[in-house]
Design a protein around this motif. Sequence first.
Motif, PDB file in Angstrom:
ATOM      1  N   TYR A 107       0.799  -1.231   0.000  1.00  0.00           N
ATOM      2  CA  TYR A 107       0.000   0.000   0.000  1.00  0.00           C
ATOM      3  C   TYR A 107       0.831   1.279   0.000  1.00  0.00           C
ATOM      4  CZ  TYR A 107      -3.049  -3.661   1.803  1.00  0.00           C
ATOM      5  OH  TYR A 107      -3.725  -4.841   1.985  1.00  0.00           O
ATOM      6  N   HIS A 108       2.170   1.143  -0.057  1.00  0.00           N
ATOM      7  CA  HIS A 108       3.067   2.308  -0.049  1.00  0.00           C
ATOM      8  C   HIS A 108       2.868   3.144   1.216  1.00  0.00           C
ATOM      9  CE1 HIS A 108       3.874   1.261  -4.203  1.00  0.00           C
ATOM     10  NE2 HIS A 108       2.574   1.331  -4.465  1.00  0.00           N
ATOM     11  N   ILE A 109       2.616   2.484   2.328  1.00  0.00           N
ATOM     12  CA  ILE A 109       2.490   3.145   3.625  1.00  0.00           C
ATOM     13  C   ILE A 109       3.779   2.904   4.396  1.00  0.00           C
ATOM     14  CG2 ILE A 109       1.266   3.117   5.844  1.00  0.00           C
ATOM     15  CD1 ILE A 109      -1.266   2.425   4.335  1.00  0.00           C
ATOM     16  N   THR A 110       4.439   3.969   4.810  1.00  0.00           N
ATOM     17  CA  THR A 110       5.728   3.837   5.484  1.00  0.00           C
ATOM     18  C   THR A 110       5.553   3.325   6.910  1.00  0.00           C
ATOM     19  OG1 THR A 110       5.704   6.084   6.377  1.00  0.00           O
ATOM     20  CG2 THR A 110       6.600   5.791   4.146  1.00  0.00           C
ATOM     21  N   ARG A 111       6.668   2.928   7.503  1.00  0.00           N
ATOM     22  CA  ARG A 111       6.647   2.468   8.892  1.00  0.00           C
ATOM     23  C   ARG A 111       6.120   3.561   9.818  1.00  0.00           C
ATOM     24  NH1 ARG A 111       9.678  -1.286  12.034  1.00  0.00           N
ATOM     25  NH2 ARG A 111       9.830  -0.639  14.219  1.00  0.00           N
ATOM     26  N   THR A 112       6.566   4.820   9.581  1.00  0.00           N
ATOM     27  CA  THR A 112       6.110   5.940  10.412  1.00  0.00           C
ATOM     28  C   THR A 112       4.598   6.118  10.320  1.00  0.00           C
ATOM     29  OG1 THR A 112       8.224   7.091  10.154  1.00  0.00           O
ATOM     30  CG2 THR A 112       6.327   8.420  10.823  1.00  0.00           C
ATOM     31  N   GLN A 113       4.078   6.031   9.102  1.00  0.00           N
ATOM     32  CA  GLN A 113       2.636   6.192   8.915  1.00  0.00           C
ATOM     33  C   GLN A 113       1.856   5.059   9.570  1.00  0.00           C
ATOM     34  OE1 GLN A 113       2.736   6.321   4.671  1.00  0.00           O
ATOM     35  NE2 GLN A 113       2.917   8.547   4.553  1.00  0.00           N
ATOM     36  N   ALA A 114       2.353   3.837   9.409  1.00  0.00           N
ATOM     37  CA  ALA A 114       1.667   2.691  10.024  1.00  0.00           C
ATOM     38  C   ALA A 114       1.648   2.813  11.544  1.00  0.00           C
ATOM     39  CB  ALA A 114       2.350   1.392   9.603  1.00  0.00           C
ATOM     40  N   LEU A 115       2.782   3.234  12.108  1.00  0.00           N
ATOM     41  CA  LEU A 115       2.837   3.427  13.563  1.00  0.00           C
ATOM     42  C   LEU A 115       1.860   4.496  14.009  1.00  0.00           C
ATOM     43  CD1 LEU A 115       6.690   3.229  14.225  1.00  0.00           C
ATOM     44  CD2 LEU A 115       4.942   1.720  15.208  1.00  0.00           C
ATOM     45  N   ARG A 116       1.717   5.568  13.207  1.00  0.00           N
ATOM     46  CA  ARG A 116       0.787   6.630  13.567  1.00  0.00           C
ATOM     47  C   ARG A 116      -0.654   6.112  13.588  1.00  0.00           C
ATOM     48  NH1 ARG A 116       2.050  10.141  10.031  1.00  0.00           N
ATOM     49  NH2 ARG A 116       3.471  11.360  11.307  1.00  0.00           N
ATOM     50  N   PHE A 117      -1.016   5.295  12.579  1.00  0.00           N
ATOM     51  CA  PHE A 117      -2.359   4.708  12.567  1.00  0.00           C
ATOM     52  C   PHE A 117      -2.603   3.879  13.834  1.00  0.00           C
ATOM     53  CE2 PHE A 117      -2.301   5.208   7.804  1.00  0.00           C
ATOM     54  CZ  PHE A 117      -3.445   5.988   7.729  1.00  0.00           C
ATOM     55  N   MET A 118      -1.597   3.104  14.216  1.00  0.00           N
ATOM     56  CA  MET A 118      -1.760   2.253  15.402  1.00  0.00           C
ATOM     57  C   MET A 118      -1.821   3.092  16.678  1.00  0.00           C
ATOM     58  SD  MET A 118       0.444  -1.203  14.505  1.00  0.00           S
ATOM     59  CE  MET A 118       1.876  -0.503  13.692  1.00  0.00           C
ATOM     60  N   GLN A 119      -1.044   4.172  16.740  1.00  0.00           N
ATOM     61  CA  GLN A 119      -1.099   5.064  17.899  1.00  0.00           C
ATOM     62  C   GLN A 119      -2.464   5.747  18.005  1.00  0.00           C
ATOM     63  OE1 GLN A 119       2.226   7.605  17.007  1.00  0.00           O
ATOM     64  NE2 GLN A 119       3.633   6.467  18.327  1.00  0.00           N
ATOM     65  N   LEU A 120      -3.006   6.152  16.866  1.00  0.00           N
ATOM     66  CA  LEU A 120      -4.333   6.777  16.868  1.00  0.00           C
ATOM     67  C   LEU A 120      -5.382   5.801  17.391  1.00  0.00           C
ATOM     68  CD1 LEU A 120      -4.179   8.658  13.438  1.00  0.00           C
ATOM     69  CD2 LEU A 120      -4.336   9.735  15.688  1.00  0.00           C
ATOM     70  N   ASN A 121      -5.253   4.536  17.011  1.00  0.00           N
ATOM     71  CA  ASN A 121      -6.197   3.532  17.511  1.00  0.00           C
ATOM     72  C   ASN A 121      -6.012   3.302  19.011  1.00  0.00           C
ATOM     73  OD1 ASN A 121      -6.861   0.432  18.103  1.00  0.00           O
ATOM     74  ND2 ASN A 121      -8.167   1.156  16.426  1.00  0.00           N
ATOM     75  N   ASP A 122      -4.744   3.249  19.451  1.00  0.00           N
ATOM     76  CA  ASP A 122      -4.478   3.076  20.889  1.00  0.00           C
ATOM     77  C   ASP A 122      -5.118   4.181  21.721  1.00  0.00           C
ATOM     78  OD1 ASP A 122      -2.971   0.775  20.497  1.00  0.00           O
ATOM     79  OD2 ASP A 122      -1.055   1.847  20.419  1.00  0.00           O
ATOM     80  N   GLN A 123      -5.027   5.407  21.235  1.00  0.00           N
ATOM     81  CA  GLN A 123      -5.450   6.562  22.022  1.00  0.00           C
ATOM     82  C   GLN A 123      -6.932   6.871  21.891  1.00  0.00           C
ATOM     83  OE1 GLN A 123      -3.652   8.392  24.189  1.00  0.00           O
ATOM     84  NE2 GLN A 123      -1.871   7.098  23.860  1.00  0.00           N
ATOM     85  N   TYR A 124      -7.519   6.650  20.705  1.00  0.00           N
ATOM     86  CA  TYR A 124      -8.847   7.214  20.452  1.00  0.00           C
ATOM     87  C   TYR A 124      -9.938   6.185  20.139  1.00  0.00           C
ATOM     88  CZ  TYR A 124      -5.791  11.260  19.936  1.00  0.00           C
ATOM     89  OH  TYR A 124      -4.844  12.228  20.150  1.00  0.00           O
ATOM     90  N   SER A 125      -9.612   4.906  20.109  1.00  0.00           N
ATOM     91  CA  SER A 125     -10.659   3.905  19.882  1.00  0.00           C
ATOM     92  C   SER A 125     -11.286   3.514  21.221  1.00  0.00           C
ATOM     93  CB  SER A 125     -10.087   2.664  19.189  1.00  0.00           C
ATOM     94  OG  SER A 125      -9.206   1.966  20.057  1.00  0.00           O
TER      95      SER A 125
END
Length: 387
Positions: A61-79
């Motif tokens: 998907y051309h998603i970098t490691r930094t971007q993937a980590l950000r998605f996971m952090q957003l889920n950790d904090q706001y889900s």
Amino acid sequence: MEGQLTIWQCFADMDREIKQKLEHISNNFIELGFLFKQARDGELYKEAGYSSVYEYVDKEYHITRTQALRFMQLNDQYSLEGNSKEIDPKYRGYGSSKLTEMLGIPEDIREEIPADATVKEIREAKAFMNEPEAAAADNMLEQIVKERYQDPENIKELKALKKLKDWVADDVLAVIAPSKFKIWRHMGWQVMIKDTGFTIMAAGNKTHYSFMDFMDLIPGIEEPKIEDEDSSKLVEKPNTEIKEPSKAEKDELCQDEKSAKLVENCNTEIENAESEIPTNFAETEEIEKEEKNEEPKVENEEETTNFPQNLNETTDMMLSEDWKERFKAEYYQTKIRHEKLEKMLFDWDNLSFEPKCPKELLSRQFETMNQLLDIYEERAKIEEIAL
């Protein structure tokens, strides 16, 4: 694979769902973070021959490691409960850019930030988080009023409101915090304004003050001085009893207030219109430099940096001989376009035009710009450039 991982029977099912969510990335960032976390924890990526979830999302998907980590952090904090496909109801309406800015802000302060706060205001709030707080004092709000709210125009409007007596919180906010959110540092205290009033954080403790507390500290309208016809000396107007305004006077004052609010609302609409998304993102905007003869304004040292809101505000910086000013211009231009693109993606189904580019491509552009902003900010810290 136990628990929530059983919603996929195989790697192909999970891969198909990720592709669907990427088509609406601005609305599905919480779900994508959840999917990436489950792929990581369940090691489903191995079915496709990848060694890690980061290799998988990068190649597929051309998603970098930094971007993937950000998605996971957003889920950790706001889900919901920190590990769900659903966003916590209290964070609905913020959008991915604002929630990304709020990462790292302590939860007790984060929960005070309203959904209508701007990215700029949230970024300014983050600047104070790591600074030590001073001890509380008995007269904190009084000191703030004396030192901050003495601007002639502001104090004039506040005095007029106080005279009306039937003012409401929105009337006060329109003068001191039009966006209904403001935070700054004052004498070592963190001061926050919301629609509920003032909150002052000092040495780990919060003290709340209502708008009534605030208005009680605003001085009343002084009696005007009159000039004695027989001399050039000014004499005080004799002290007389202040009479209750007549109904006609009250109606006139109310009409003036309504007119002022109408003008203010119109100005706000014009400002919002200026920030509308351009119909063609491929075109380069032409910036005309306006010739102004205004004297430079000296900013209050306690005020935070004013960020440009429009591209034409970066013209002088871009033409500067100082490379740091040109660097700031590049950062601000990227930031402005990033926020416009986020709004376009968020309103995708209700746009007044039909984009030529697919949403998936624009979503990738949005995330790449996010990464570029991170690089600018990291460089700014190293180069000691105040953004």
